[in-house]
Scaffold this motif. Structure first.
Motif, PDB file in Angstrom:
ATOM      1  N   MET A   1       0.816  -1.193   0.000  1.00 16.81           N
ATOM      2  CA  MET A   1       0.000   0.000   0.000  1.00 16.81           C
ATOM      3  C   MET A   1       0.864   1.264   0.000  1.00 16.81           C
ATOM      4  O   MET A   1       0.422   2.291  -0.460  1.00 16.81           O
ATOM      5  N   ASN A   2       2.059   1.161   0.486  1.00 21.08           N
ATOM      6  CA  ASN A   2       2.956   2.296   0.532  1.00 21.08           C
ATOM      7  C   ASN A   2       3.340   2.747  -0.881  1.00 21.08           C
ATOM      8  O   ASN A   2       3.456   3.941  -1.132  1.00 21.08           O
ATOM      9  N   ALA A   3       3.525   1.801  -1.805  1.00 20.25           N
ATOM     10  CA  ALA A   3       3.863   2.152  -3.184  1.00 20.25           C
ATOM     11  C   ALA A   3       2.683   2.869  -3.849  1.00 20.25           C
ATOM     12  O   ALA A   3       2.870   3.828  -4.609  1.00 20.25           O
ATOM     13  N   PHE A   4       1.484   2.395  -3.578  1.00 19.63           N
ATOM     14  CA  PHE A   4       0.288   3.039  -4.149  1.00 19.63           C
ATOM     15  C   PHE A   4       0.170   4.480  -3.660  1.00 19.63           C
ATOM     16  O   PHE A   4      -0.140   5.383  -4.435  1.00 19.63           O
ATOM     17  N   THR A   5       0.430   4.696  -2.402  1.00 16.43           N
ATOM     18  CA  THR A   5       0.365   6.045  -1.834  1.00 16.43           C
ATOM     19  C   THR A   5       1.419   6.946  -2.474  1.00 16.43           C
ATOM     20  O   THR A   5       1.147   8.118  -2.769  1.00 16.43           O
ATOM     21  N   ALA A   6       2.595   6.407  -2.716  1.00 15.67           N
ATOM     22  CA  ALA A   6       3.656   7.188  -3.347  1.00 15.67           C
ATOM     23  C   ALA A   6       3.280   7.556  -4.784  1.00 15.67           C
ATOM     24  O   ALA A   6       3.498   8.691  -5.224  1.00 15.67           O
ATOM     25  N   VAL A   7       2.708   6.603  -5.504  1.00 16.88           N
ATOM     26  CA  VAL A   7       2.283   6.883  -6.881  1.00 16.88           C
ATOM     27  C   VAL A   7       1.157   7.913  -6.886  1.00 16.88           C
ATOM     28  O   VAL A   7       1.140   8.845  -7.690  1.00 16.88           O
ATOM     29  N   LEU A   8       0.212   7.751  -5.980  1.00 14.36           N
ATOM     30  CA  LEU A   8      -0.892   8.697  -5.884  1.00 14.36           C
ATOM     31  C   LEU A   8      -0.389  10.093  -5.537  1.00 14.36           C
ATOM     32  O   LEU A   8      -0.844  11.091  -6.116  1.00 14.36           O
ATOM     33  N   ALA A   9       0.558  10.185  -4.637  1.00 15.62           N
ATOM     34  CA  ALA A   9       1.133  11.474  -4.250  1.00 15.62           C
ATOM     35  C   ALA A   9       1.877  12.119  -5.413  1.00 15.62           C
ATOM     36  O   ALA A   9       1.963  13.346  -5.501  1.00 15.62           O
ATOM     37  N   ALA A  10       2.393  11.311  -6.320  1.00 16.94           N
ATOM     38  CA  ALA A  10       3.101  11.852  -7.476  1.00 16.94           C
ATOM     39  C   ALA A  10       2.144  12.282  -8.581  1.00 16.94           C
ATOM     40  O   ALA A  10       2.426  13.226  -9.325  1.00 16.94           O
ATOM     41  N   VAL A  11       0.993  11.631  -8.707  1.00 18.71           N
ATOM     42  CA  VAL A  11       0.069  11.898  -9.803  1.00 18.71           C
ATOM     43  C   VAL A  11      -0.916  13.025  -9.472  1.00 18.71           C
ATOM     44  O   VAL A  11      -1.282  13.810 -10.338  1.00 18.71           O
ATOM     45  N   VAL A  12      -1.332  13.127  -8.233  1.00 24.52           N
ATOM     46  CA  VAL A  12      -2.366  14.100  -7.853  1.00 24.52           C
ATOM     47  C   VAL A  12      -1.953  15.546  -8.160  1.00 24.52           C
ATOM     48  O   VAL A  12      -2.768  16.297  -8.716  1.00 24.52           O
ATOM     49  N   PRO A  13      -0.744  15.991  -7.850  1.00 20.98           N
ATOM     50  CA  PRO A  13      -0.396  17.381  -8.185  1.00 20.98           C
ATOM     51  C   PRO A  13      -0.445  17.660  -9.692  1.00 20.98           C
ATOM     52  O   PRO A  13      -0.941  18.703 -10.111  1.00 20.98           O
ATOM     53  N   SER A  14       0.020  16.717 -10.488  1.00 16.60           N
ATOM     54  CA  SER A  14      -0.016  16.910 -11.940  1.00 16.60           C
ATOM     55  C   SER A  14      -1.448  16.957 -12.443  1.00 16.60           C
ATOM     56  O   SER A  14      -1.795  17.776 -13.299  1.00 16.60           O
ATOM     57  N   ALA A  15      -2.287  16.084 -11.935  1.00 14.31           N
ATOM     58  CA  ALA A  15      -3.691  16.084 -12.331  1.00 14.31           C
ATOM     59  C   ALA A  15      -4.364  17.377 -11.887  1.00 14.31           C
ATOM     60  O   ALA A  15      -5.180  17.952 -12.628  1.00 14.31           O
ATOM     61  N   GLY A  16      -4.042  17.852 -10.717  1.00 15.66           N
ATOM     62  CA  GLY A  16      -4.614  19.111 -10.230  1.00 15.66           C
ATOM     63  C   GLY A  16      -4.221  20.283 -11.096  1.00 15.66           C
ATOM     64  O   GLY A  16      -5.054  21.136 -11.431  1.00 15.66           O
ATOM     65  N   VAL A  17      -2.964  20.341 -11.482  1.00 15.95           N
ATOM     66  CA  VAL A  17      -2.496  21.422 -12.359  1.00 15.95           C
ATOM     67  C   VAL A  17      -3.177  21.300 -13.719  1.00 15.95           C
ATOM     68  O   VAL A  17      -3.567  22.305 -14.326  1.00 15.95           O
ATOM     69  N   GLY A  18      -3.355  20.078 -14.194  1.00 13.06           N
ATOM     70  CA  GLY A  18      -4.046  19.870 -15.466  1.00 13.06           C
ATOM     71  C   GLY A  18      -5.481  20.361 -15.418  1.00 13.06           C
ATOM     72  O   GLY A  18      -5.963  20.998 -16.357  1.00 13.06           O
ATOM     73  N   VAL A  19      -6.163  20.092 -14.329  1.00 11.68           N
ATOM     74  CA  VAL A  19      -7.551  20.547 -14.175  1.00 11.68           C
ATOM     75  C   VAL A  19      -7.599  22.074 -14.098  1.00 11.68           C
ATOM     76  O   VAL A  19      -8.459  22.708 -14.729  1.00 11.68           O
ATOM     77  N   LEU A  20      -6.689  22.670 -13.351  1.00 14.13           N
ATOM     78  CA  LEU A  20      -6.638  24.136 -13.284  1.00 14.13           C
ATOM     79  C   LEU A  20      -6.358  24.747 -14.657  1.00 14.13           C
ATOM     80  O   LEU A  20      -6.972  25.751 -15.039  1.00 14.13           O
ATOM     81  N   PHE A  21      -5.459  24.140 -15.408  1.00 10.07           N
ATOM     82  CA  PHE A  21      -5.153  24.621 -16.756  1.00 10.07           C
ATOM     83  C   PHE A  21      -6.383  24.513 -17.650  1.00 10.07           C
ATOM     84  O   PHE A  21      -6.674  25.426 -18.434  1.00 10.07           O
ATOM     85  N   TRP A  22      -7.117  23.413 -17.530  1.00 10.73           N
ATOM     86  CA  TRP A  22      -8.318  23.217 -18.345  1.00 10.73           C
ATOM     87  C   TRP A  22      -9.345  24.309 -18.039  1.00 10.73           C
ATOM     88  O   TRP A  22      -9.937  24.880 -18.953  1.00 10.73           O
ATOM     89  N   PHE A  23      -9.568  24.604 -16.746  1.00  8.13           N
ATOM     90  CA  PHE A  23     -10.515  25.652 -16.381  1.00  8.13           C
ATOM     91  C   PHE A  23     -10.061  27.015 -16.895  1.00  8.13           C
ATOM     92  O   PHE A  23     -10.880  27.821 -17.368  1.00  8.13           O
ATOM     93  N   ALA A  24      -8.774  27.292 -16.820  1.00  6.57           N
ATOM     94  CA  ALA A  24      -8.257  28.574 -17.299  1.00  6.57           C
ATOM     95  C   ALA A  24      -8.435  28.704 -18.808  1.00  6.57           C
ATOM     96  O   ALA A  24      -8.874  29.750 -19.307  1.00  6.57           O
TER      97      ALA A  24
END
Length: 62
Positions: A1-24
């Motif tokens: 589960m620790n690897a999944f958390t690390a992957v999730l922590a790496a993907v969430v910021p990029s996805a968040g920036v992508g969503v913000l870019f889409w709204f802009a």
């Protein structure tokens, strides 16, 4: 589960920036579309006012 958390922590910021870019980008495109529509309405009103201000040419029987 620790690897999944690390992957999730790496993907969430990029996805968040992508969503913000889409709204802009969506806001910019909508603003441009609204401005173009407003300019078209203003041009149509100006053309109608110009046509109404200029009397039609009268034909002469010369």
């Amino acid at each position: 589960m620790n690897a999944f958390t690390a992957v999730l922590a790496a993907v969430v910021p990029s996805a968040g920036v992508g969503v913000l870019f889409w709204f802009a980008m969506r806001a910019l495109v909508n603003a441009d579309r609204n401005e173009r529509n407003a300019l078209a309405r203003m041009d149509a009103q100006e053309a109608a006012a110009t046509r109404a201000a200029i009397p039609p040419a009268q034909e002469s029987d010369s």
